[in-house]
Motif scaffolding. Sequence first.
Motif, mmCIF file in Angstrom:
data_model
loop_
_atom_site.group_PDB
_atom_site.id
_atom_site.type_symbol
_atom_site.label_atom_id
_atom_site.label_comp_id
_atom_site.label_asym_id
_atom_site.label_seq_id
_atom_site.Cartn_x
_atom_site.Cartn_y
_atom_site.Cartn_z
ATOM 1 N N GLN A 82 0.823 -1.218 0.000
ATOM 2 C CA GLN A 82 0.000 0.000 0.000
ATOM 3 C C GLN A 82 0.856 1.267 0.000
ATOM 4 O O GLN A 82 0.562 2.241 0.685
ATOM 5 C CB GLN A 82 -0.965 -0.008 1.196
ATOM 6 N N LEU A 83 1.931 1.234 -0.762
ATOM 7 C CA LEU A 83 2.760 2.425 -0.928
ATOM 8 C C LEU A 83 2.123 3.339 -1.966
ATOM 9 O O LEU A 83 1.603 2.871 -2.973
ATOM 10 C CB LEU A 83 4.173 2.038 -1.372
ATOM 11 N N GLU A 84 2.183 4.619 -1.722
ATOM 12 C CA GLU A 84 1.554 5.571 -2.630
ATOM 13 C C GLU A 84 2.611 6.382 -3.369
ATOM 14 O O GLU A 84 3.805 6.293 -3.095
ATOM 15 C CB GLU A 84 0.613 6.498 -1.852
ATOM 16 N N LEU A 145 11.548 2.216 -2.109
ATOM 17 C CA LEU A 145 11.473 3.591 -1.637
ATOM 18 C C LEU A 145 10.213 4.213 -2.221
ATOM 19 O O LEU A 145 9.978 4.134 -3.437
ATOM 20 C CB LEU A 145 12.688 4.404 -2.097
ATOM 21 N N SER A 146 9.389 4.802 -1.357
ATOM 22 C CA SER A 146 8.210 5.530 -1.816
ATOM 23 C C SER A 146 8.543 7.012 -1.765
ATOM 24 O O SER A 146 8.944 7.535 -0.711
ATOM 25 C CB SER A 146 7.008 5.222 -0.913
ATOM 26 N N LEU A 147 8.382 7.705 -2.902
ATOM 27 C CA LEU A 147 8.795 9.105 -3.028
ATOM 28 C C LEU A 147 7.601 9.993 -3.348
ATOM 29 O O LEU A 147 6.680 9.566 -4.057
ATOM 30 C CB LEU A 147 9.851 9.247 -4.130
ATOM 31 N N PRO A 148 7.595 11.226 -2.856
ATOM 32 C CA PRO A 148 6.456 12.117 -3.119
ATOM 33 C C PRO A 148 6.350 12.533 -4.577
ATOM 34 O O PRO A 148 5.280 12.934 -5.039
ATOM 35 C CB PRO A 148 6.739 13.324 -2.218
ATOM 36 N N SER A 149 7.458 12.438 -5.335
ATOM 37 C CA SER A 149 7.439 12.802 -6.751
ATOM 38 C C SER A 149 8.541 12.036 -7.464
ATOM 39 O O SER A 149 9.396 11.401 -6.826
ATOM 40 C CB SER A 149 7.630 14.311 -6.928
ATOM 41 N N ALA A 150 8.540 12.087 -8.784
ATOM 42 C CA ALA A 150 9.567 11.391 -9.565
ATOM 43 C C ALA A 150 10.953 11.902 -9.188
ATOM 44 O O ALA A 150 11.150 13.108 -8.988
ATOM 45 C CB ALA A 150 9.312 11.594 -11.054
ATOM 46 N N PRO A 151 11.944 11.009 -9.065
ATOM 47 C CA PRO A 151 13.263 11.404 -8.547
ATOM 48 C C PRO A 151 14.165 12.086 -9.568
ATOM 49 O O PRO A 151 15.271 12.510 -9.215
ATOM 50 C CB PRO A 151 13.865 10.067 -8.111
ATOM 51 N N TRP A 213 16.113 0.952 -9.244
ATOM 52 C CA TRP A 213 15.594 0.646 -10.580
ATOM 53 C C TRP A 213 14.070 0.522 -10.514
ATOM 54 O O TRP A 213 13.454 0.514 -9.449
ATOM 55 C CB TRP A 213 16.198 -0.655 -11.104
ATOM 56 N N GLY A 214 13.449 0.409 -11.709
ATOM 57 C CA GLY A 214 12.021 0.091 -11.812
ATOM 58 C C GLY A 214 11.096 1.122 -11.238
ATOM 59 O O GLY A 214 10.018 0.780 -10.731
ATOM 60 N N GLY A 215 11.468 2.413 -11.305
ATOM 61 C CA GLY A 215 10.626 3.440 -10.722
ATOM 62 C C GLY A 215 9.419 3.796 -11.575
ATOM 63 O O GLY A 215 9.416 3.616 -12.788
ATOM 64 N N GLY A 216 8.385 4.303 -10.900
ATOM 65 C CA GLY A 216 7.200 4.745 -11.625
ATOM 66 C C GLY A 216 5.977 4.791 -10.738
ATOM 67 O O GLY A 216 6.014 4.385 -9.570
#
Length: 346
Positions: A82-84, A145-151, A213-216
């Motif tokens: 349940q990562l957003e 890693l769950s990030l508030p916006s694209a890195p 890797w595999g971000g999105g």
Amino acid sequence: MTDCHITAFVPGLLGPQPVLSQLSPAELPDFSALEKALSRADISDDPISDAYAGLFQLFGIEPDASGDYPAAAICQSVQQLQLENFCLRADPVHLQADMTSAVMRGHQALHLDSDEAQQLVESINQHLHQDGLQLIMGQPHHWYLSLPSAPGIETSPLPSLLLQDINSHLPRGESAGDWRRLMNEVQMLLYDHPINQQREAEGRLTVNSLWLWGGGYQPEQSSVHWHHIYTDDWLLDALARFHHVPSEDLPESIETLLQDCHGEVLLHIEDCLQPLREQDPFAWVAAVQQFQTLWLQPLLAALQQNRYQRLTLLPADGQRYELTRHTLRRWWRRRRPLVKWVSDGI
């Protein structure tokens, strides 16, 4: 005849294998079944030309603006974390470095258990806290890693880089410097971690880096045409479950698959890939021969017996090869040797 269409996704089946033309006919097994199938098939262009990207293309998933596919978002969803927001894989790896290269080894070589993984994650999080980041463990070898916006980086997929030199595949893009710095800091933290000291004392590989890797963002769950998927690959299994498609390990035999064959069936066989990555032509020849014996010949026999409707071969070379009972009867098509079909990668 059952209403069944089998697609065999076999990346690496037709190379690239630059040295195959240098092998003499005496050094090659009998590939007549594969050569016959390729020579008599209907051949058309196909967008899949890469083993990793092809997994997502099978489900109509496109890369983001950076060129990355959302492996992290899909896997965490299947694992119900349940990562957003934007999700990035940050997996534990072992980098074996020398003066000119750094070769990466993943979970297949690490064999991390849950206790080891949890202790490493907790230690790394103490460091990441100052940057407002938190590492989340889905499985011992799946970290996120769950990030508030694209890195602001473009990454390279871990599955494509195992046993490869990673120096030219580190994060790229406008924020690459910041993320490379963070990776270096984590490497320093891991260097003398008690878990790694214990692993080294026991003769096991250490966890000495993270691979990003595999971000999105999580894609929409679109309707797909697959009715059943057979694979030993964890990422394809996650993609199947994300789209609510039944997924199983590869069957023991084609006969097992044919007992309940209906609709669109995907068979994923990746044995030809690693020999290509290791640039081992003899191991690659053996893998192709095994595919022909264990999978292709029984599939062709069942097709001739009218037990299913159509076979599609997807070797991830930018083309698809479709076969039916009728196309197999094209006796007038001259059988071309395998060396004529294999890409040399040039």
